[in-house]
Write a protein that holds these residues in place. Structure first.
Motif: not given
Length: 578
Positions: A213-214, A224-225, A238-241, A262-263
C-alpha cells in the motif's frame, strides 16, 4: 464541596489525553504527579526506546534492572556508533542490549542505523534475537554494505509488514530471494538504492508483493514505474524519482485500468536539459489515470535554467481527472504564476494546502489569486516581489500561452474528429477552421523602487453575543479586510519593486472573507499562524460586597467576552526531506 484532585479523573480518558503530549520529558513529568498518572504514563514512557551517543545510561540497563517494564516496549532504535563508542567504559553494552531486547515480547518494530564506513557483526547478533520476537517493521540505514552473511540471515525473517533498506555502498538490495516469503504480509516498502538494478529484476521482485500500500523507490528507472504499478492493485502511496528514459529496457505501457488508484504521489527529480521537465508532467499523469489523488508532492530543481515551471496544461489535465479529490498541491521551489494559482484554486474546490514559488507585485495580487480556494488552510509561498510593470509583462506572456494552449486543444479535437470520420468512411467532411496563431505583444518593463508604508491593522475583536442564530458575526467586520486587500476592485500599487510581508498582511489574508479557513501562511522561512481567542474582560477595580451585584457583574462579564483573532510569527524548521 471537596477540591478537585487528579485522582478524580476517570482512568479510561487519561491514556488518549497523555498520548498527545510531545515526548518523553512530558511523560516523565506526568509519571511524577501521582500513582494514577504514573500508571498511565509509564507505558507511554517506555513505548519507544532510542539509544544515543550522548546518553549517560543505555535503556537496556533500566530494562535489565526492571524487567516488568519490557512489556511496554513497542519500538527500539539502535545505532552502531553507540555500541562502538561506549565499549571502552561499558564493555558489555552489546550483550546487555541483546538480553534486554529478548525481554521485549511485544516488540513491533526496530531501526538500526550505522553511519560508519566499516561494518561489523553487531547487526548480525541483533538479527539472531529478532527472529524469536513478533517483529512487524524493520528499518536499516547503513553507510557500508550489509554483507552476504547479514543478508542471508535477514531474508529468513518472515511476517514483516514494513521494510526500509537504505545502504549507501555495496550491491543494491531489492529483496532478491526475500520477496516471495513476504508476499502475504508486506504492505510498506522503502528501497533506498535501485540504481543499477535491471528493470526486469525489479519488476519481478515487486510483482510478488501484491499487498503493498506504500512504496518508495530511489533510483528506479522512470519507464519501469507504470509497469510495476500494474502488479500492485492495493497501492495508495508512491514516492519515486524521475529520470530520463534510458536506451534499454521495456517500452510497453500497461492498460490504465490495470493501474492502482493512488491517493498520495511524491516525485523527486532534477534536470540539466530543457526536455527533462517537459516529459516530467506526462510521466506524472501516466501514474494517476484513475480518479482519487489527494496529495501531489514534487521535489524538483533544474541546473542552468532556474526554477522548474509548472505548465498550465498540466494543471488542467490533472483537474480533468482529480478535480473533486485533490487536497494538497505541494511543489516546493517549482514556479507558478498568479494566473496558474488562480486556475489551481478554481479547478480544485477541496484544495487545503498550496506550496509553490510565485512572482507577485504585492499581497493584494496573491489574495486575488487564492480567492477561489474556499477550503484552503495552509499556504506556503516562496515569493519574488516584482514591479507592477514587470507583472504586466508576465500577464501578457500568460495570455499568449493561454491562446496557444487553446489553439492546440482545438487542433487536437479537430484531428480526432477527422480521424473518427475517416474510420466511418466520411472523408469528404472538411476540417473546421482554426483560430489564427496568437501573436506576442511586448511591453518594456522599467524597474522602479517605491517604499510602501504599512499602516497598523486593528485586530478583529467580535463580541460573543454576535454569534447568535439571528446575527451574522462577520457582518460589517470583513469589509474592512476586503477593502485593505483590494479584492473589491482596488488596483495594485504601480511600480512596486519590493514588499515586506508583515503580520498585518498575514491577518488580512486569513480574514479575507467570511468563509476563509486559511490559518497557516509561510512566506520564505517565516510562518504565520492565526487563531481565534476568547478574550475575558478585566476584573472590576472595586469589590462589590452584595452577592446580587456580583451576579449582575458576572453576567455582564459573560456578555462582554469577545473573540480576538491573533497571529503568531515563527521561523520554520529547516528540514531536509531525503
Amino acid at each position: 464541596m471537596s477540591p478537585f484532585t487528579p485522582q478524580d479523573l476517570p482512568v479510561d480518558i487519561l491514556p488518549p489525553i497523555l498520548s498527545h503530549l510531545s515526548g518523553t520529558k512530558d511523560w516523565h513529568a506526568c509519571a511524577l504527579v501521582s500513582k494514577l498518572f504514573n500508571t498511565v504514563a509509564t507505558p507511554l514512557l517506555y513505548r519507544s526506546l532510542h539509544s544515543a551517543r550522548k546518553c549517560h545510561i543505555h535503556p537496556a540497563t533500566t530494562l535489565l534492572q526492571r524487567p516488568e517494564l519490557a512489556k511496554y516496549v513497542r519500538h527500539v532504535t539502535e545505532t552502531g556508533a553507540v555500541h562502538r563508542g561506549l565499549s571502552h567504559r561499558y564493555p558489555n553494552i552489546t550483550r546487555d542490549t541483546l538480553a534486554a531486547i529478548a525481554l521485549c515480547r511485544n516488540l513491533r518494530s526496530m531501526t538500526w542505523a550505522d553511519e560508519e564506513p566499516n561494518s561489523d557483526t553487531t547487526l548480525l547478533q541483533f538479527l539472531a534475537v529478532l527472529r524469536s520476537l513478533p517483529l512487524r517493521e524493520l528499518t536499516i540505514k547503513t553507510h557500508s554494505d550489509l554483507g552476504e552473511s547479514v543478508w542471508s540471515e535477514l531474508i529468513k525473517l518472515n511476517g514483516l509488514e514494513k521494510i526500509a533498506i537504505w545502504c549507501m555502498e555495496g550491491p543494491p538490495r531489492v529483496l532478491q530471494g526475500w520477496s516471495e516469503l513476504l508476499g502475504t504480509t508486506l504492505t510498506k516498502l522503502e528501497l533506498g538504492r535501485c540504481a543499477g538494478v535491471p528493470p526486469t529484476i525489479l519488476i519481478t521482485v515487486l510483482s510478488q508483493l501484491p499487498l503493498l500500500r506504500d512504496l518508495r523507490l530511489k533510483g528506479a528507472q522512470a519507464h519501469t514505474i507504470p509497469i510495476i504499478l500494474s502488479f500492485l492493485p492495493n497501492l495508495k502511496s508512491l514516492d519515486t524519482e524521475y529520470f530520463l528514459f534510458s536506451a534499454n529496457g521495456p517500452r510497453s505501457r500497461p492498460n490504465t485500468n490495470a493501474l492502482p488508484t493512488l491517493q498520495n504521489l511524491t516525485v523527486r527529480t532534477s534536470s540539466i536539459d530543457t526536455m527533462g521537465p517537459q516529459k516530467l508532467w506526462q510521466f506524472i499523469l501516466e501514474l494517476v489515470p484513475n480518479k482519487g489523488l489527494e496529495t501531489l508532492k514534487l521535489h524538483a530543481f533544474t541546473i542552468n535554467m532556474g526554477h522548474t515551471s509548472v505548465p498550465r496544461m498540466f494543471i488542467l489535465d490533472l483537474a480533468r481527472i482529480h478535480e473533486d479529490t485533490l487536497k494538497h498541491f505541494i511543489v516546493g521551489e517549482a514556479q507558478l504564476t498568479l494566473k496558474d494559482i488562480e486556475c489551481l484554486c478554481s479547478k480544485f474546490p477541496k484544495l487545503e494546502t498550496l506550496n509553490c514559488s510565485v512572482a507577485s507585485p504585492d499581497v493584494a495580487s496573491i489574495a486575488a489569486a487564492i480567492s477561489g480556494a474556499k477550503n484552503l488552510r495552509r499556504l506556503r509561498l516562496q515569493v519574488q516581489w516584482i514591479p507592477a510593470t514587470q507583472s504586466q509583462c508576465i500577464d501578457e506572456e500568460e495570455t499568449f500561452q493561454e491562446a496557444l494552449a487553446s489553439r492546440s486543444t482545438l487542433l487536437e479535437q479537430a484531428l480526432a474528429r477527422a480521424a473518427l470520420g475517416s474510420a466511418k468512411g466520411d472523408v469528404t467532411r472538411p476540417m473546421p477552421p482554426l483560430p489564427p496563431f496568437p501573436r506576442r505583444t511586448t511591453t518594456t518593463a522599467t524597474p522602479t523602487r517605491v517604499t510602501q508604508h504599512v499602516t497598523p491593522v486593528h485586530r478583529a475583536s467580535l463580541p460573543l453575543s454576535a454569534f447568535s442564530a439571528k446575527a451574522d458575526p462577520f457582518d460589517g467586520h470583513m469589509t474592512h479586510y476586503r477593502t485593505r486587500l483590494g479584492v473589491t476592485g482596488r488596483q495594485p500599487d504601480s511600480g512596486m519593486a519590493e514588499q515586506e510581508f508583515t503580520m498585518e498582511a498575514a491577518m488580512d489574508l486569513m480574514l479575507r472573507d467570511e468563509e476563509s479557513q486559511l490559518r497557516v501562511i509561510g512566506i520564505g522561512a517565516t510562518v504565520y499562524t492565526g487563531k481565534w481567542v476568547l478574550e475575558e474582560p478585566q476584573d472590576e477595580a472595586e469589590d462589590v460586597g452584595c452577592k446580587q451585584w456580583r451576579g449582575v457583574i458576572s453576567q455582564r462579564k459573560i456578555e462582554e467576552r469577545r473573540l480576538r483573532f491573533e497571529v503568531v510569527k515563527s521561523v520554520a524548521e529547516d528540514r531536509w526531506d531525503p
